[in-house]
Design an enzyme around this catalytic site. Structure first.
Site, short mmCIF file in Angstrom:
data_model
loop_
_atom_site.label_atom_id
_atom_site.label_comp_id
_atom_site.label_asym_id
_atom_site.label_seq_id
_atom_site.Cartn_x
_atom_site.Cartn_y
_atom_site.Cartn_z
CG ASP A 1 -0.02 0.66 5.51
OD1 ASP A 1 0.82 0.71 6.84
OD2 ASP A 1 -0.68 1.65 5.37
CG ASP B 1 -1.76 6.49 1.67
OD1 ASP B 1 -2.12 8.59 1.85
OD2 ASP B 1 -3.12 6.34 2.29
CG ASP C 1 -1.65 1.36 1.07
OD1 ASP C 1 -1.78 1.33 0.38
OD2 ASP C 1 -2.72 1.51 2.50
#
Length: 352
Positions: free
Chosen positions: A258, A65, A63
């Site tokens: 993450d 972000d 992930d």
């Protein structure tokens, strides 16, 4: 994730479907605000208790972000540009350092502030959480020890007992990446008008040593040795210079991912093809070549330009679908795609 009549969000979990058509029918009847699916594989996916599902593996998920990147800008468009660069860098690591093929890698625009990468290769599905954390440790350079990358008896006596060479094995991995960074750094320093200033910024390097380094790097024979991973000549000028450049390189090369998402072997993640309830943008699967030219603020828009009245609660300035908006508080008429975007963000309400 659904909304009740008071617009409070609640999750409806432990659903399984026998076909894509069955899933589509369910989604169109329920109209959820957010839609997630499990990256895990289960023998009994519809079981109400996790312990009864029979976990049998999980895709490897990353992930990325925009909020997790250092010095993240406040501008949404710039945030998305930055996180796309980070996603492309992760793809480079996964193919070159881990050997995954393009067929093993799925790239997904999350519909929000970043991208998800799914590795679906069978050999990784049995990895436990700790093993997945080790992948993140490698990508983020956590615990990376330069003395184990450089072969020199002053750093690692057991590795070099008979010589005094400073050698960076450049065949693969972090060694190869740091070697490329050091070469690029030295060449950029030579090409700059302030080469002395750049080199003397390193601790222990004065003008005399900096001049020696510049002369050394101008020697094609010596430069070729450096490109092959032999840093003896530079080490003889100053033993800490290469380590200083390498440490700087690590900070620039390492990824910001993450960790909890990757380590979670039962993670729920956004369903490709659904809409992100916080933006109204589409969750879109992409190939590597598509990602390079992908503009989420244009390509992920699904609503049209029908004039729509909304009541804006705070001043809004943004860019969407190639149009710039600078909106005051109060009732405004704007294209449907922009109205949906603001309503999903919770800063406007529909005005009938």
């Amino acid at each position: 994730m659904l909304l009740d009549e008071a617009f409070n969000a609640f999750m409806r979990r432990h659903k399984s479907f026998g076909s894509e058509g069955e899933l589509h029918e369910y989604l169109t009847s329920m109209i959820p605000a957010h839609c997630y699916y499990s990256v895990a594989y289960y023998k009994y996916p519809s079981a109400a208790n996790m312990s009864d599902k029979g976990w049998s593996g999980s895709d490897l998920i990353f992930d990325l972000d925009a909020d997790h990147l250092p010095n993240a800008p406040n501008n949404y468009s710039e945030m998305l540009d930055n996180v796309k660069v980070e996603t492309l860098r992760l793809y480079d690591f996964l193919t070159k350092d881990f050997g995954f093929s393009e067929d093993d890698i799925q790239i997904i625009f999350s519909g929000g502030r970043g991208y998800h990468i799914h590795i679906t290769e069978d050999n990784i599905k049995d990895l436990d959480s700790n093993q997945r954390r080790e992948v993140i440790d490698y990508l983020s350079a956590k615990g990376l020890n330069l003395s184990h990358l450089f072969h020199h008896k002053r750093f690692v006596p057991e590795l070099q007992k008979d010589g005094d060479d400073l050698d960076l094995n450049i065949n693969s991995g972090w060694r190869k990446r740091l070697n490329a960074y050091i070469i690029s750094y030295l060449q950029d320093s030579l090409d700059s008008s302030n080469a002395l200033e750049v080199l003397t910024s390193h601790k222990g390097i004065g003008e005399r040593k900096a001049s020696m380094i510049i002369d050394l790097c101008k020697d094609k024979k010596e430069l070729n040795k450096i490109k092959e991973g032999n840093f003896n000549s530079l080490f003889n000028i100053d033993k800490n210079l290469i380590l200083s450049i390498a440490e700087q390189g690590i900070e620039k090369i390492r990824l910001n991912i993450d960790e909890p998402v990757t380590a979670d072997i039962k993670r729920l993640i956004r369903l490709p093809g659904s809409l992100h309830g916080g933006s109204g943008l589409k969750v879109i699967p992409l190939t590597y070549s598509q990602l390079k030219d992908f503009n989420p603020l244009v390509d992920a828009i699904v609503f049209n330009e029908t004039p729509t009245l909304i009541n804006i609660q705070t001043e809004q300035k943004f860019e969407l679908n190639g149009m710039k908006f600078d909106l005051d508080v109060g009732i405004q008429e704007i294209p449907e795609f922009a109205a949906i975007y603001l309503m999903c963000r919770g800063v406007a309400e529909h005005e009938s």
